[in-house]
Scaffold this motif. Structure first.
Motif, PDB file in Angstrom:
ATOM      1  N   ARG A   3       0.841  -1.198   0.000  1.00 42.85           N
ATOM      2  CA  ARG A   3       0.000   0.000   0.000  1.00 42.85           C
ATOM      3  C   ARG A   3       0.873   1.245   0.000  1.00 42.85           C
ATOM      4  N   SER A   4       0.355   2.285  -0.647  1.00 39.28           N
ATOM      5  CA  SER A   4       1.088   3.551  -0.685  1.00 39.28           C
ATOM      6  C   SER A   4       0.878   4.308   0.621  1.00 39.28           C
ATOM      7  N   LYS A   5       1.667   5.336   0.809  1.00 41.28           N
ATOM      8  CA  LYS A   5       1.548   6.180   2.000  1.00 41.28           C
ATOM      9  C   LYS A   5       0.156   6.804   2.068  1.00 41.28           C
ATOM     10  N   GLU A   6      -0.365   7.191   0.895  1.00 41.16           N
ATOM     11  CA  GLU A   6      -1.694   7.805   0.838  1.00 41.16           C
ATOM     12  C   GLU A   6      -2.777   6.805   1.241  1.00 41.16           C
ATOM     13  N   GLN A   7      -2.625   5.548   0.812  1.00 41.41           N
ATOM     14  CA  GLN A   7      -3.603   4.510   1.176  1.00 41.41           C
ATOM     15  C   GLN A   7      -3.603   4.252   2.677  1.00 41.41           C
ATOM     16  N   PHE A   8      -2.395   4.211   3.262  1.00 40.58           N
ATOM     17  CA  PHE A   8      -2.311   4.034   4.706  1.00 40.58           C
ATOM     18  C   PHE A   8      -2.973   5.199   5.445  1.00 40.58           C
ATOM     19  N   THR A  15     -10.489   4.743  10.014  1.00 39.50           N
ATOM     20  CA  THR A  15     -10.594   4.122  11.339  1.00 39.50           C
ATOM     21  C   THR A  15     -10.884   5.179  12.398  1.00 39.50           C
ATOM     22  N   ARG A  16     -10.204   6.290  12.287  1.00 39.38           N
ATOM     23  CA  ARG A  16     -10.405   7.386  13.256  1.00 39.38           C
ATOM     24  C   ARG A  16     -11.857   7.881  13.211  1.00 39.38           C
ATOM     25  N   GLU A  17     -12.404   8.006  12.011  1.00 34.07           N
ATOM     26  CA  GLU A  17     -13.790   8.460  11.866  1.00 34.07           C
ATOM     27  C   GLU A  17     -14.769   7.443  12.448  1.00 34.07           C
ATOM     28  N   LYS A  18     -14.474   6.138  12.267  1.00 37.98           N
ATOM     29  CA  LYS A  18     -15.331   5.085  12.840  1.00 37.98           C
ATOM     30  C   LYS A  18     -15.342   5.185  14.365  1.00 37.98           C
ATOM     31  N   ILE A  19     -14.169   5.427  14.936  1.00 35.48           N
ATOM     32  CA  ILE A  19     -14.068   5.559  16.397  1.00 35.48           C
ATOM     33  C   ILE A  19     -14.858   6.770  16.881  1.00 35.48           C
ATOM     34  N   GLN A  20     -14.694   7.881  16.190  1.00 33.42           N
ATOM     35  CA  GLN A  20     -15.386   9.107  16.590  1.00 33.42           C
ATOM     36  C   GLN A  20     -16.901   8.949  16.498  1.00 33.42           C
ATOM     37  N   LEU A  21     -17.363   8.323  15.411  1.00 37.19           N
ATOM     38  CA  LEU A  21     -18.799   8.115  15.227  1.00 37.19           C
ATOM     39  C   LEU A  21     -19.362   7.201  16.317  1.00 37.19           C
ATOM     40  N   GLU A  39     -16.635  -0.579  25.016  1.00 37.38           N
ATOM     41  CA  GLU A  39     -17.894  -0.385  24.287  1.00 37.38           C
ATOM     42  C   GLU A  39     -17.664   0.416  23.006  1.00 37.38           C
ATOM     43  N   ILE A  40     -16.827   1.438  23.090  1.00 39.32           N
ATOM     44  CA  ILE A  40     -16.533   2.255  21.915  1.00 39.32           C
ATOM     45  C   ILE A  40     -15.855   1.406  20.846  1.00 39.32           C
ATOM     46  N   ALA A  41     -14.860   0.603  21.267  1.00 43.27           N
ATOM     47  CA  ALA A  41     -14.141  -0.258  20.323  1.00 43.27           C
ATOM     48  C   ALA A  41     -15.088  -1.277  19.688  1.00 43.27           C
ATOM     49  N   ASP A  42     -15.952  -1.888  20.507  1.00 41.48           N
ATOM     50  CA  ASP A  42     -16.892  -2.889  19.983  1.00 41.48           C
ATOM     51  C   ASP A  42     -17.852  -2.263  18.975  1.00 41.48           C
ATOM     52  N   THR A  43     -18.357  -1.072  19.281  1.00 40.71           N
ATOM     53  CA  THR A  43     -19.297  -0.396  18.386  1.00 40.71           C
ATOM     54  C   THR A  43     -18.616  -0.004  17.075  1.00 40.71           C
ATOM     55  N   ALA A  44     -17.343   0.371  17.176  1.00 39.43           N
ATOM     56  CA  ALA A  44     -16.586   0.748  15.975  1.00 39.43           C
ATOM     57  C   ALA A  44     -16.110  -0.472  15.194  1.00 39.43           C
ATOM     58  N   GLY A  45     -16.189  -1.670  15.811  1.00 34.85           N
ATOM     59  CA  GLY A  45     -15.750  -2.888  15.144  1.00 34.85           C
ATOM     60  C   GLY A  45     -14.239  -3.036  15.078  1.00 34.85           C
ATOM     61  N   ILE A  46     -13.552  -2.527  16.118  1.00 33.84           N
ATOM     62  CA  ILE A  46     -12.089  -2.611  16.151  1.00 33.84           C
ATOM     63  C   ILE A  46     -11.648  -3.100  17.531  1.00 33.84           C
ATOM     64  N   SER A  47     -10.359  -3.338  17.680  1.00 33.85           N
ATOM     65  CA  SER A  47      -9.829  -3.751  18.976  1.00 33.85           C
ATOM     66  C   SER A  47      -9.563  -2.519  19.847  1.00 33.85           C
ATOM     67  N   VAL A  48      -9.518  -2.757  21.169  1.00 36.25           N
ATOM     68  CA  VAL A  48      -9.195  -1.662  22.083  1.00 36.25           C
ATOM     69  C   VAL A  48      -7.783  -1.137  21.800  1.00 36.25           C
TER      70      VAL A  48
END
Length: 203
Positions: A3-8, A15-21, A39-48
């Motif tokens: 992946r390119s730097k832009e893709q990362f 991911t940041r937007e998912k966490i914020q939402l 709870e925030i991590a679970d709702t965002a679908g990511i790990s703590v």
């Protein structure tokens, strides 16, 4: 292919937007104090662990969301302090509020989040707390000034401009609370109904 730097960067921002939402939804529904990081991590679908790579603490996440909401307050103040026609400014603002409220939950969530930050926000955010109080006062004063100008031009109803400004924003705040509580049973008043307390009746 690597992946390119832009893709990362795109992935990081997504991911940041998912966490914020996820955090915003939980803070609004449950309150700041009753929401935990898991709870925030679970709702965002990511790990703590991934959440902590983006935000050091729950306080940090909450404060960033509030800071975003504060920028919205600043934009409204600047908008109301412009030299345009008072009635044109108010009609545009009310139309935007109406559109935002019927098309999504972000505005309602941001308004509730600002209130939460004043009532039960992070203990370390005393400066932010004071800044929000000052901004709220500026917003009411800018709105009152706009109303006075509109009254002088015969566009707005007569009355105490400061009281009218307070009632106007209290109604918007109340509608935000009702939208979150009533969900699909919520009916957003029309733009004309929302601005009726300010506008002079047109013949």
């Amino acid at each position: 292919m690597p992946r390119s730097k832009e893709q990362f960067e795109d992935m990081r921002n997504a991911t940041r937007e998912k966490i914020q939402l996820a955090a915003m939804q939980l803070f609004v529904r449950q309150g700041y104090g009753s929401t935990n990081v898991q709870e925030i991590a679970d709702t965002a679908g990511i790990s703590v662990g991934l959440l902590y790579r983006h935000f050091k603490t729950k306080d940090h996440l909450f404060d960033e969301l509030v800071a975003y909401a504060v920028e919205g307050l600043k934009r409204i103040i600047t908008f109301f302090e412009s030299a345009q026609s008072p009635i044109a400014l108010m009609e545009q603002f009310v139309d935007e509020i109406y559109t935002d409220m019927i098309n999504g939950e972000e505005l309602a969530h941001l308004l509730i989040l600002i209130n939460q930050s004043l009532i039960a926000g992070s203990a370390a955010a005393s400066q932010q707390h004071d800044d929000i109080l000052r901004l709220n006062a500026r917003l009411l004063n800018a709105t009152a000034q706009l109303i006075r100008k509109g009254q002088q031009l015969g566009e707005f109803s007569s009355g105490d401009a400061q009281e009218m400004a307070t009632l106007f924003f209290a109604s918007i705040q109340g509608l935000a609370q009702m939208k979150v509580l009533l969900k699909n049973n919520f009916t957003m008043p029309s733009s004309s109904t929302l601005s009726a307390i300010l506008m002079k009746e047109r013949k």
